[in-house]
Design an enzyme around this catalytic site. Structure first.
Site, PDB file in Angstrom:
ATOM      1  N   TRP A  52      57.770  -6.213 -35.730  1.00 36.93           N
ATOM      2  CA  TRP A  52      58.321  -5.343 -36.788  1.00 36.93           C
ATOM      3  C   TRP A  52      58.014  -3.873 -36.492  1.00 36.93           C
ATOM      4  O   TRP A  52      58.921  -3.029 -36.392  1.00 36.93           O
ATOM      5  CB  TRP A  52      57.731  -5.767 -38.134  1.00 36.93           C
ATOM      6  CG  TRP A  52      58.155  -4.978 -39.342  1.00 36.93           C
ATOM      7  CD1 TRP A  52      59.050  -3.939 -39.397  1.00 36.93           C
ATOM      8  CD2 TRP A  52      57.704  -5.185 -40.688  1.00 36.93           C
ATOM      9  NE1 TRP A  52      59.171  -3.486 -40.696  1.00 36.93           N
ATOM     10  CE2 TRP A  52      58.351  -4.229 -41.503  1.00 36.93           C
ATOM     11  CE3 TRP A  52      56.816  -6.081 -41.276  1.00 36.93           C
ATOM     12  CZ2 TRP A  52      58.136  -4.153 -42.881  1.00 36.93           C
ATOM     13  CZ3 TRP A  52      56.600  -5.997 -42.643  1.00 36.93           C
ATOM     14  CH2 TRP A  52      57.258  -5.042 -43.439  1.00 36.93           C
ATOM     15  N   ASP A 112      58.110 -12.902 -32.450  1.00 36.31           N
ATOM     16  CA  ASP A 112      58.998 -12.911 -33.618  1.00 36.31           C
ATOM     17  C   ASP A 112      59.501 -11.506 -33.889  1.00 36.31           C
ATOM     18  O   ASP A 112      58.711 -10.580 -34.073  1.00 36.31           O
ATOM     19  CB  ASP A 112      58.254 -13.444 -34.848  1.00 36.31           C
ATOM     20  CG  ASP A 112      59.172 -13.495 -36.066  1.00 36.31           C
ATOM     21  OD1 ASP A 112      59.922 -14.478 -36.199  1.00 36.31           O
ATOM     22  OD2 ASP A 112      59.155 -12.536 -36.864  1.00 36.31           O
ATOM     23  N   TYR A 140      64.779  -4.841 -37.593  1.00 36.11           N
ATOM     24  CA  TYR A 140      63.614  -4.026 -37.228  1.00 36.11           C
ATOM     25  C   TYR A 140      64.040  -2.871 -36.320  1.00 36.11           C
ATOM     26  O   TYR A 140      64.414  -3.084 -35.157  1.00 36.11           O
ATOM     27  CB  TYR A 140      62.556  -4.868 -36.513  1.00 36.11           C
ATOM     28  CG  TYR A 140      61.956  -5.979 -37.333  1.00 36.11           C
ATOM     29  CD1 TYR A 140      62.007  -5.988 -38.728  1.00 36.11           C
ATOM     30  CD2 TYR A 140      61.298  -7.043 -36.709  1.00 36.11           C
ATOM     31  CE1 TYR A 140      61.440  -7.016 -39.462  1.00 36.11           C
ATOM     32  CE2 TYR A 140      60.723  -8.077 -37.440  1.00 36.11           C
ATOM     33  CZ  TYR A 140      60.808  -8.056 -38.814  1.00 36.11           C
ATOM     34  OH  TYR A 140      60.246  -9.086 -39.530  1.00 36.11           O
ATOM     35  N   GLN A 162      59.358 -18.864 -42.937  1.00 32.31           N
ATOM     36  CA  GLN A 162      58.512 -17.711 -42.640  1.00 32.31           C
ATOM     37  C   GLN A 162      58.268 -16.947 -43.942  1.00 32.31           C
ATOM     38  O   GLN A 162      59.129 -16.215 -44.402  1.00 32.31           O
ATOM     39  CB  GLN A 162      59.169 -16.803 -41.600  1.00 32.31           C
ATOM     40  CG  GLN A 162      58.259 -15.660 -41.193  1.00 32.31           C
ATOM     41  CD  GLN A 162      58.863 -14.765 -40.122  1.00 32.31           C
ATOM     42  OE1 GLN A 162      58.689 -13.557 -40.155  1.00 32.31           O
ATOM     43  NE2 GLN A 162      59.579 -15.357 -39.167  1.00 32.31           N
ATOM     44  N   TYR A 216      53.867 -14.444 -42.140  1.00 28.89           N
ATOM     45  CA  TYR A 216      53.804 -13.058 -41.688  1.00 28.89           C
ATOM     46  C   TYR A 216      52.836 -12.261 -42.563  1.00 28.89           C
ATOM     47  O   TYR A 216      52.448 -12.686 -43.641  1.00 28.89           O
ATOM     48  CB  TYR A 216      55.186 -12.412 -41.640  1.00 28.89           C
ATOM     49  CG  TYR A 216      55.906 -12.137 -42.938  1.00 28.89           C
ATOM     50  CD1 TYR A 216      55.668 -10.971 -43.668  1.00 28.89           C
ATOM     51  CD2 TYR A 216      56.889 -13.014 -43.405  1.00 28.89           C
ATOM     52  CE1 TYR A 216      56.364 -10.697 -44.833  1.00 28.89           C
ATOM     53  CE2 TYR A 216      57.595 -12.749 -44.574  1.00 28.89           C
ATOM     54  CZ  TYR A 216      57.327 -11.583 -45.290  1.00 28.89           C
ATOM     55  OH  TYR A 216      58.024 -11.320 -46.447  1.00 28.89           O
ATOM     56  N   ARG A 245      54.562   1.667 -45.956  1.00 32.94           N
ATOM     57  CA  ARG A 245      53.333   1.261 -46.637  1.00 32.94           C
ATOM     58  C   ARG A 245      52.892   2.280 -47.698  1.00 32.94           C
ATOM     59  O   ARG A 245      52.103   1.934 -48.588  1.00 32.94           O
ATOM     60  CB  ARG A 245      52.218   1.025 -45.618  1.00 32.94           C
ATOM     61  CG  ARG A 245      52.472  -0.192 -44.731  1.00 32.94           C
ATOM     62  CD  ARG A 245      51.427  -0.323 -43.644  1.00 32.94           C
ATOM     63  NE  ARG A 245      51.505   0.769 -42.684  1.00 32.94           N
ATOM     64  CZ  ARG A 245      50.706   0.890 -41.632  1.00 32.94           C
ATOM     65  NH1 ARG A 245      49.764  -0.013 -41.404  1.00 32.94           N
ATOM     66  NH2 ARG A 245      50.835   1.902 -40.795  1.00 32.94           N
ATOM     67  N   ARG A 289      50.718  -2.744 -31.893  1.00 39.07           N
ATOM     68  CA  ARG A 289      51.487  -1.585 -31.433  1.00 39.07           C
ATOM     69  C   ARG A 289      50.973  -1.034 -30.112  1.00 39.07           C
ATOM     70  O   ARG A 289      51.553  -0.109 -29.550  1.00 39.07           O
ATOM     71  CB  ARG A 289      51.458  -0.491 -32.503  1.00 39.07           C
ATOM     72  CG  ARG A 289      52.037  -0.958 -33.823  1.00 39.07           C
ATOM     73  CD  ARG A 289      52.000   0.108 -34.885  1.00 39.07           C
ATOM     74  NE  ARG A 289      52.964   1.166 -34.646  1.00 39.07           N
ATOM     75  CZ  ARG A 289      53.264   2.122 -35.529  1.00 39.07           C
ATOM     76  NH1 ARG A 289      52.665   2.132 -36.710  1.00 39.07           N
ATOM     77  NH2 ARG A 289      54.141   3.052 -35.245  1.00 39.07           N
ATOM     78  N   GLN A 301      45.211  -2.856 -29.446  1.00 42.91           N
ATOM     79  CA  GLN A 301      45.301  -3.634 -30.686  1.00 42.91           C
ATOM     80  C   GLN A 301      45.417  -5.119 -30.378  1.00 42.91           C
ATOM     81  O   GLN A 301      44.798  -5.956 -31.037  1.00 42.91           O
ATOM     82  CB  GLN A 301      46.486  -3.167 -31.525  1.00 42.91           C
ATOM     83  CG  GLN A 301      46.269  -1.848 -32.235  1.00 42.91           C
ATOM     84  CD  GLN A 301      47.422  -1.499 -33.170  1.00 42.91           C
ATOM     85  OE1 GLN A 301      48.387  -2.246 -33.297  1.00 42.91           O
ATOM     86  NE2 GLN A 301      47.306  -0.363 -33.835  1.00 42.91           N
TER      87      GLN A 301
END
Length: 325
Positions: free
Chosen positions: A27, A62, A67, A184, A212, A238, A292, A296
């Site tokens: 995503w 996924d 996206y 999902q 997710y 966010r 990302r 990570q």
């Protein structure tokens, strides 16, 4: 790590897909400048992150057409093409976009046919391993949409078909037409609502579940702070999320400290503990974990093998019950 991952493969629902306990979620690597963006993202860093995940033994990715308005699929296609590994590729349909980048939704046969061809082209594959309806929207088009995905499978353009964000009633409607390989849903210690009806229904009907946002979009990673939230880019979705705003944010960051305490003896991050919490439920097949950067991915890779003890699981449940936001 690869050996450990291969020893714990999980079969997804009624399929022949054998998944590592976590998959790479694509995503955020869709980049910025769209309604549900995570802010700007460097494509080369995204490719490196995917390569790192595959090198560590993660065997599925996924993504979704929406996206980055197609961009995530393009980056996934580029990464897979330049990797010696051949992961399973899952993507999703039903969310479209106009020339002005505004989003609309359609489950009509003609729209889905166009979407599938575009996804195959962007991903650079002949067949998609799991093709999912992203959202049951418009609700009145669910039957037409599911019939269309079943037809895609008959044609060999997709191997298996699943749904995302469906209720039990919506899954019942789909099951009258064709079997559902997977659901999902969002699932985490902060969003446990599906435990009541959805997970028991999936478990009873042989529907695999790949959840997710097990780390609630980065909130439970251990890297989040009030300062970092305040510094989110303007196009980071966010900023609008209740979990990233008060009064919930302070409680959530206290929860992260408990996760840190649980993970410390094992040398793992709060994010890995958060993922393990979701995998503790017997109806969960595997969890989607975003990354990302290669760094990570490295930090979250222990989620391939780390599992929570019953007592640590209970400590988290108790904290949430005693600290309502």
């Amino acid at each position: 790590m690869t050996t450990a991952a291969s020893q714990s493969l999980r079969t997804l629902g009624n399929s022949d897909l054998h998944l590592t306990p976590i998959g790479f979620g694509a995503w955020a690597i869709g980049g910025g400048n769209w309604e549900f963006a995570w802010g700007p993202q460097d494509d080369n860093e995204s490719v490196t992150a995917i390569h790192r995940a595959l090198d560590l033994g993660i065997n599925w990715i996924d993504t979704a057409a929406i996206y980055g308005l197609g961009h995530s699929e393009e980056v996934v296609g580029r990464a897979v093409k330049s990797s010696p590994h051949r992961p399973l590729i899952f993507t999703k349909c039903s969310m479209r976009w106009s020339a002005d980048r505004s989003i609309y939704r359609s489950l009509t046969r003609s729209s889905l046919t166009e979407e599938l061809e575009n996804s195959l082209r962007r991903l650079g594959v002949d067949t998609i391993d799991l093709y999912q309806i992203h959202w049951p929207n418009p609700d009145e088009e669910i039957e037409e949409g599911w019939e269309t995905l079943a037809k895609f499978r008959e044609q060999g353009k997709v191997r298996w078909i699943g749904v995302s964000n469906f209720t039990v009633e919506q899954m019942r409607r789909a099951l009258k037409i064709a079997p559902i390989t997977s659901l999902q849903p969002p699932y985490s210690m902060l969003r446990p609502a599906i435990e009541a009806e959805v997970l028991p229904f999936c478990h009873a009907n042989g529907i695999g579940v790949i959840n997710y946002s097990p780390m609630v979009s980065g909130l439970l990673t251990g890297k989040m702070s009030t300062e970092r939230v305040a510094a989110f880019p303007p196009d980071d979705w966010r900023r609008r999320s209740v979990e990233f705003n008060e009064p919930k944010l302070s409680r959530n960051l206290r929860l992260v400290e408990l996760l840190r305490e649980i993970g410390l003896p094992h040398g793992i991050s709060p994010g890995v503990v958060a993922v393990a919490w979701t995998l503790h439920h017997p109806a969960i097949t595997a969890a989607i974990v975003g990354g990302r950067s290669a760094a990570q991915v490295d930090g979250l890779a222990p989620a391939l093998v780390f599992r929570l003890s019953g007592s640590d699981y209970a400590r988290i449940v108790d904290f949430i019950a005693e600290n309502p936001a």
